[in-house]
Scaffold this motif. Structure first.
Motif, PDB file in Angstrom:
ATOM      1  N   LYS A   1       0.644  -1.227  -0.046  1.00 20.25           N
ATOM      2  CA  LYS A   1      -0.042  -0.190   0.145  1.00 20.25           C
ATOM      3  C   LYS A   1       0.865   1.140  -0.131  1.00 20.25           C
ATOM      4  O   LYS A   1       2.020   1.545   0.571  1.00 20.25           O
ATOM      5  CB  LYS A   1      -1.024  -0.047   1.169  1.00 20.25           C
TER       6      LYS A   1
ATOM      7  N   CYS B   1      -2.732   3.888  -3.483  1.00 24.94           N
ATOM      8  CA  CYS B   1      -3.279   2.534  -4.290  1.00 24.94           C
ATOM      9  C   CYS B   1      -2.201   1.438  -3.155  1.00 24.94           C
ATOM     10  O   CYS B   1      -2.411   1.705  -2.258  1.00 24.94           O
ATOM     11  CB  CYS B   1      -2.668   2.927  -5.377  1.00 24.94           C
ATOM     12  N   GLU B   2      -3.042   0.453  -3.925  1.00 27.45           N
ATOM     13  CA  GLU B   2      -2.808  -1.178  -3.158  1.00 27.45           C
ATOM     14  C   GLU B   2      -2.390  -2.033  -4.637  1.00 27.45           C
ATOM     15  O   GLU B   2      -2.742  -1.557  -5.833  1.00 27.45           O
ATOM     16  CB  GLU B   2      -3.815  -1.234  -2.754  1.00 27.45           C
TER      17      GLU B   2
END
Length: 172
Positions: free
Chosen positions: A93, A118-119
């Motif tokens: 992440k 974001c991941e």
């Protein structure tokens, strides 16, 4: 791309054997040299996708809350032949503007930044064996990661704004 088009258009009178003007443009556009000199990029992008660009030369194609990230054609050209890609782990992440991966070339090491929080859901495994895909196909086969993201990409540029950004950088 705009640079290539301008260069090709400046060469038209010499190539077409005419003086500058609209007839020369038409002759060039319809001639056999047009396809070989001005190649449209094969982006492999769907019509409903939203491709945006960061000032740091990453491109980001989003569809819903998923997105694909890579570097622009300009960035790959400036970086030189990519010989190694250090990609993140799936599940990592990241916050916006954090380094998402590094690209090593024969000239330098470049950092790629996350455009939004974001991941990582997928990395481009092909780059382990063929890191030069980043050079030969930066906006299709040379993508870096796919992510699930949150936040807005409104601060990123569309193609027209990015082209202007490149032109302003070249004058500095």
């Amino acid at each position: 791309m705009a640079f290539l088009v301008r260069t090709a258009l400046r060469s038209m009178p010499r190539l077409a054997g005419r003086t500058p003007g609209l007839p020369a443009v038409r002759a060039f556009q319809q001639g056999p040299l047009a396809a070989s000199l001005v190649r449209q990029p094969s982006l492999g992008l769907r019509g409903f996708s939203a491709v945006r660009y960061a000032e740091t030369h990453e491109w980001f194609e989003s569809e819903g809350e998923m997105g694909t990230l890579g570097i622009s054609d300009f960035a790959q050209g400036a970086l030189g032949e990519v010989v190694y890609c250090e990609l993140p782990e799936v599940g990592a992440k990241l916050k916006a503007k954090q380094v998402i991966c590094t690209l090593e070339s024969v000239k330098a090491v470049g950092e790629v930044y996350a455009p939004v929080d974001c991941e990582i859901i997928e990395v481009n495994e092909k780059l382990g064996d063929e890191p030069a895909l980043v050079n030969s196909s930066p906006q299709s086969d040379g993508w870096l990661v796919k992510v699930k993201f949150s936040g807005s990409t409104d601060s990123m540029m569309d193609q027209a704004a990015y082209t202007k950004h490149l032109e302003s950088e070249s004058h500095e």
